[in-house]
Every structure is written in C-alpha cells, then in structure tokens.
Design an enzyme around this catalytic site. Structure first.
Site, mmCIF file in Angstrom:
data_model
loop_
_atom_site.group_PDB
_atom_site.id
_atom_site.type_symbol
_atom_site.label_atom_id
_atom_site.label_comp_id
_atom_site.label_asym_id
_atom_site.label_seq_id
_atom_site.Cartn_x
_atom_site.Cartn_y
_atom_site.Cartn_z
ATOM 1 N N GLU A 60 -4.126 62.878 -13.969
ATOM 2 C CA GLU A 60 -3.677 61.491 -14.059
ATOM 3 C C GLU A 60 -3.069 61.105 -12.723
ATOM 4 O OE1 GLU A 60 -0.985 58.334 -16.636
ATOM 5 O OE2 GLU A 60 -1.549 60.260 -17.527
ATOM 6 N N GLU A 85 2.450 61.612 -8.797
ATOM 7 C CA GLU A 85 3.274 60.396 -8.767
ATOM 8 C C GLU A 85 4.270 60.498 -7.621
ATOM 9 O OE1 GLU A 85 4.679 57.073 -8.909
ATOM 10 O OE2 GLU A 85 3.419 57.359 -10.687
ATOM 11 N N ASP A 134 -0.818 49.948 -8.999
ATOM 12 C CA ASP A 134 -0.303 48.772 -8.306
ATOM 13 C C ASP A 134 -1.485 47.924 -7.851
ATOM 14 O OD1 ASP A 134 0.889 46.939 -6.483
ATOM 15 O OD2 ASP A 134 2.538 48.353 -6.168
ATOM 16 N N LYS A 138 -2.213 40.480 -3.009
ATOM 17 C CA LYS A 138 -2.450 39.704 -1.796
ATOM 18 C C LYS A 138 -3.596 40.316 -0.989
ATOM 19 C CE LYS A 138 2.348 38.103 -1.418
ATOM 20 N NZ LYS A 138 3.561 38.057 -0.564
ATOM 21 N N ASP A 170 -4.622 45.185 -15.696
ATOM 22 C CA ASP A 170 -4.476 43.852 -16.270
ATOM 23 C C ASP A 170 -4.484 42.794 -15.166
ATOM 24 O OD1 ASP A 170 -2.016 44.506 -15.211
ATOM 25 O OD2 ASP A 170 -0.885 44.227 -17.066
ATOM 26 N N THR A 208 1.395 52.526 -22.413
ATOM 27 C CA THR A 208 2.615 52.827 -21.679
ATOM 28 C C THR A 208 3.528 51.616 -21.670
ATOM 29 O OG1 THR A 208 1.735 52.082 -19.551
ATOM 30 C CG2 THR A 208 1.301 54.367 -20.190
ATOM 31 N N ARG A 209 4.762 51.828 -21.250
ATOM 32 C CA ARG A 209 5.718 50.728 -21.179
ATOM 33 C C ARG A 209 5.246 49.646 -20.214
ATOM 34 N NH1 ARG A 209 11.201 53.563 -19.677
ATOM 35 N NH2 ARG A 209 9.719 54.843 -18.524
ATOM 36 N N TYR A 210 4.660 50.068 -19.101
ATOM 37 C CA TYR A 210 4.181 49.077 -18.137
ATOM 38 C C TYR A 210 3.079 48.225 -18.765
ATOM 39 C CZ TYR A 210 1.898 46.836 -14.236
ATOM 40 O OH TYR A 210 1.345 45.886 -13.425
ATOM 41 N N GLU A 211 2.138 48.865 -19.425
ATOM 42 C CA GLU A 211 1.037 48.125 -20.043
ATOM 43 C C GLU A 211 1.553 47.090 -21.038
ATOM 44 O OE1 GLU A 211 -2.674 49.072 -23.104
ATOM 45 O OE2 GLU A 211 -1.693 50.700 -22.015
#
Length: 228
Positions: A60, A85, A134, A138, A170, A208-211
């Site tokens: 991952e 990570e 991420d 831009k 997303d 996940t929390r971010y999703e």
C-alpha cells in the site's frame, strides 16, 4: 529506477507535510519500540523472507492513518503487507492499529515509497494499492503526483503476472490523469466492464477517514487493473 540498489536519498523529495500536530505519547512510544521491529529492511530484500509461509505480498503506497492497511492485514493474515508513508503522524497512527490488532503480517517503510520499491525484486508483489493520494490539483504541481509514467513502469516491474493494481480518488482530473497513464502502459489492463465497476467500492475495499470526508470534487472512483 535502479533495480539493484536503493537510489541516493538526497535525490528524492516527498512533497507535502511530513508532520503536523505533535504525536501522542503512546504513539510516540510505538515509534521508538514497535517501528524498529517491523520496519522494512534498508538493503535490497525479497519480501518472501520477511514472513515465512506467506501466500503473497501486497504493497500500500501512502497508507495515511493505516486503517485500510490494518483492516486488510487482519482479514488476510496469510498475506504480508508492506506499507509506505512519509507522513510521521500517519506512521504513528498505523503503528497503533498494528499493536491493537496484534498484526504480525505488516511491515512499514516510514519514508518515500521510491526508496522501498527500488529495494524489491521483479515480480515480487501480488497487489498494489494507491488510495486517495494527494491530488495536487494545480497544473503547476501535476509533476508532484504519484502516478507518473516512471511510477507505472515500476509498478509493472514489481507486480507478478496476474497481479492487481488499485487506484482510487475523489478528484475527477486525477482519475482522468491516471486512466491516461495506466492505459499507455502495455502491462496493464483495466478490468472495468460497466460503470458500476468504477463507481461502486470493490467488495474487498475498506473505507478510510480521508475517503469519508469527501474532500474532492467528485464521488470516489475506483480503478482496478490487471498485470498482464
């Protein structure tokens, strides 16, 4: 990328924050005690030797807080899962998940994934996940995006024939960006046959929390590829 030796770390740069809020004392203690025991070897290595008897190895890339990585490891204790990570708070969070669930099949690279992939042999992985990286929305920052032709080529080298690659985002532009770059490499075949195949989370996906924050500009899109 050099397939025989790690690249010079001075030439690599991980964009974005490497640390935000102070790490909680309990997690800081795990960084000192648990991380050294489950950190990926710093010399070239065959992951098959890290967990004798493992059925296969998954990677991952950018595991965030570690929720998905830990959940997959708990579901599949016979699979060795490598996680990379650079964000220190994310590593600390993942260590908490590993300890609480007593996961023996997780190994962590607390740094840029490129320093890890350069140490792995050809066809050593069965699955690779890149989930909600991420987006660098831009245009002038697009060169910082993880998915680049050289990254796709490295994933092709690492995945065994029949292996799987999953990308999720997303951000609509990043989805299009990834479709173009994955589609340009002959080693990968997009497995989608109908719209629901990319609109709905795969059956084995772990949110996940971010999703769940829905910070992007579209509903989550899931792209599954087969290494042909």
């Amino acid at each position: 990328m050099n397939e025989t030796a790690p690249p010079d770390h001075r030439l690599l740069r991980s964009y974005g924050r490497l640390k935000s809020r102070p790490i909680k004392p309990r997690q800081a203690a795990l960084v000192e005690t648990l991380l050294p025991r489950i950190r990926c070897p710093q010399a070239p290595f065959d992951p098959a030797g890290l967990l004798p008897g493992a059925a296969e190895t998954w990677l991952e890339v950018g595991f965030g807080g570690g929720e998905h990585m830990a959940a997959q490891a708990a579901r599949r204790p016979e699979v060795l899962i490598l996680g990379a990570e650079p964000f220190q708070n994310g590593v600390a969070s993942a260590l908490r998940h590993v300890e609480e669930q007593a996961l023996a099949n997780v190994r962590i690279e607390d740094g840029d994934v490129r320093t890890l992939t350069a140490r792995l042999p050809d066809a050593s992985l069965a699955r690779i996940f890149v989930l909600f990286p991420d987006p660098w929305p831009k245009a002038r920052h697009h060169k910082r995006r993880l998915i680049q032709p050289e990254t796709v080529a490295e994933f092709a080298r690492l995945l065994r024939p029949g292996g799987a690659f999953r990308f999720a985002s997303d951000w609509a532009d990043y989805v299009d960006w990834t479709l173009a770059r994955m589609g340009a490499h002959p080693a990968f075949r997009w497995t989608a046959e109908r719209a629901d195949d990319w609109r709905r989370p795969p059956a084995d996906h772990v949110a996940t929390r971010y999703e769940e924050k829905r910070l992007g500009d579209c509903a989550p899109v899931f792209l599954d590829y087969l290494r042909v």
